[in-house]
Design a protein around this motif. Structure first.
Motif, mmCIF file in Angstrom:
data_model
loop_
_atom_site.group_PDB
_atom_site.id
_atom_site.type_symbol
_atom_site.label_atom_id
_atom_site.label_comp_id
_atom_site.label_asym_id
_atom_site.label_seq_id
_atom_site.Cartn_x
_atom_site.Cartn_y
_atom_site.Cartn_z
ATOM 1 N N GLU A 1 -1.317 -3.710 -4.537
ATOM 2 C CA GLU A 1 -2.502 -3.207 -3.837
ATOM 3 C C GLU A 1 -2.375 -1.727 -3.540
ATOM 4 O O GLU A 1 -3.338 -0.989 -3.630
ATOM 5 C CB GLU A 1 -2.689 -3.965 -2.514
ATOM 6 C CG GLU A 1 -3.771 -4.986 -2.539
ATOM 7 C CD GLU A 1 -3.901 -5.666 -1.196
ATOM 8 O OE1 GLU A 1 -4.485 -5.066 -0.265
ATOM 9 O OE2 GLU A 1 -3.419 -6.803 -1.084
ATOM 10 N N PRO B 1 2.814 -5.843 11.246
ATOM 11 C CA PRO B 1 2.187 -4.911 10.301
ATOM 12 C C PRO B 1 3.108 -4.549 9.130
ATOM 13 O O PRO B 1 2.624 -4.319 8.015
ATOM 14 C CB PRO B 1 1.864 -3.689 11.171
ATOM 15 C CG PRO B 1 1.632 -4.266 12.536
ATOM 16 C CD PRO B 1 2.645 -5.390 12.648
ATOM 17 N N ARG C 1 3.786 -6.606 1.709
ATOM 18 C CA ARG C 1 3.030 -7.499 0.816
ATOM 19 C C ARG C 1 2.096 -6.683 -0.081
ATOM 20 O O ARG C 1 2.010 -6.910 -1.284
ATOM 21 C CB ARG C 1 2.225 -8.515 1.626
ATOM 22 C CG ARG C 1 1.403 -9.468 0.749
ATOM 23 C CD ARG C 1 0.425 -10.317 1.539
ATOM 24 N NE ARG C 1 -0.465 -9.551 2.389
ATOM 25 C CZ ARG C 1 -1.546 -8.893 1.973
ATOM 26 N NH1 ARG C 1 -1.866 -8.878 0.693
ATOM 27 N NH2 ARG C 1 -2.306 -8.233 2.821
ATOM 28 N N ARG C 2 1.420 -5.700 0.498
ATOM 29 C CA ARG C 2 0.515 -4.854 -0.305
ATOM 30 C C ARG C 2 1.285 -4.071 -1.363
ATOM 31 O O ARG C 2 0.810 -3.912 -2.487
ATOM 32 C CB ARG C 2 -0.281 -3.914 0.599
ATOM 33 C CG ARG C 2 -1.399 -4.621 1.357
ATOM 34 C CD ARG C 2 -2.318 -3.646 2.071
ATOM 35 N NE ARG C 2 -1.658 -2.871 3.098
ATOM 36 C CZ ARG C 2 -1.508 -3.264 4.372
ATOM 37 N NH1 ARG C 2 -1.967 -4.438 4.757
ATOM 38 N NH2 ARG C 2 -0.898 -2.480 5.233
ATOM 39 N N HIS D 1 2.622 -7.030 6.276
ATOM 40 C CA HIS D 1 1.408 -6.786 5.485
ATOM 41 C C HIS D 1 1.560 -5.548 4.597
ATOM 42 O O HIS D 1 1.101 -5.554 3.448
ATOM 43 C CB HIS D 1 0.197 -6.667 6.410
ATOM 44 C CG HIS D 1 -0.063 -7.925 7.187
ATOM 45 N ND1 HIS D 1 -0.513 -9.085 6.604
ATOM 46 C CD2 HIS D 1 0.120 -8.214 8.491
ATOM 47 C CE1 HIS D 1 -0.620 -10.028 7.517
ATOM 48 N NE2 HIS D 1 -0.239 -9.524 8.671
ATOM 49 N N ARG E 1 3.276 -12.517 11.755
ATOM 50 C CA ARG E 1 3.444 -11.483 10.729
ATOM 51 C C ARG E 1 3.139 -10.124 11.346
ATOM 52 O O ARG E 1 2.044 -9.896 11.844
ATOM 53 C CB ARG E 1 2.507 -11.746 9.557
ATOM 54 C CG ARG E 1 2.843 -13.000 8.815
ATOM 55 C CD ARG E 1 1.820 -13.278 7.752
ATOM 56 N NE ARG E 1 2.154 -14.504 7.060
ATOM 57 C CZ ARG E 1 1.322 -15.154 6.277
ATOM 58 N NH1 ARG E 1 0.101 -14.678 6.063
ATOM 59 N NH2 ARG E 1 1.693 -16.261 5.691
ATOM 60 N N ALA F 1 5.267 0.162 10.001
ATOM 61 C CA ALA F 1 4.623 -0.217 8.740
ATOM 62 C C ALA F 1 4.397 1.008 7.859
ATOM 63 O O ALA F 1 4.606 0.964 6.645
ATOM 64 C CB ALA F 1 3.306 -0.933 9.011
#
Length: 75
Positions: free
Chosen positions: A65, A53, A59-60, A56, A51, A10
């Protein structure tokens, strides 16, 4: 053979996208694969969708984000 942990993967995804964007030469980044056992953004082993890491982190990034090079998704 040494493997990368899910959390390290990630971090690498996030850093790869940030470095690519900062070059000023990259307009888009695609990640292979969304759904795949073991290395997709979503792990499909044992008939369960999980899902990872990397999902995520990605997605951020695309939601803004995590700003890239001081920019947000509104730029």
């Amino acid at each position: 053979m040494e493997q990368v942990s899910e959390d390290e993967a990630a971090t690498y995804l996030k850093e790869y996208c940030q470095i690519a964007y900062r070059t000023g030469m990259v307009e888009r980044v695609y990640w292979w694969q969304l759904l795949h056992p073991g290395f997709g953004l979503i792990d499909s082993r044992d008939g369960v969708l999980r899902r990872r890491p990397t999902f995520h982190a990605f997605r951020r990034l695309i939601s803004g984000e995590n700003a890239i090079a001081g920019r947000t998704s509104a730029d």
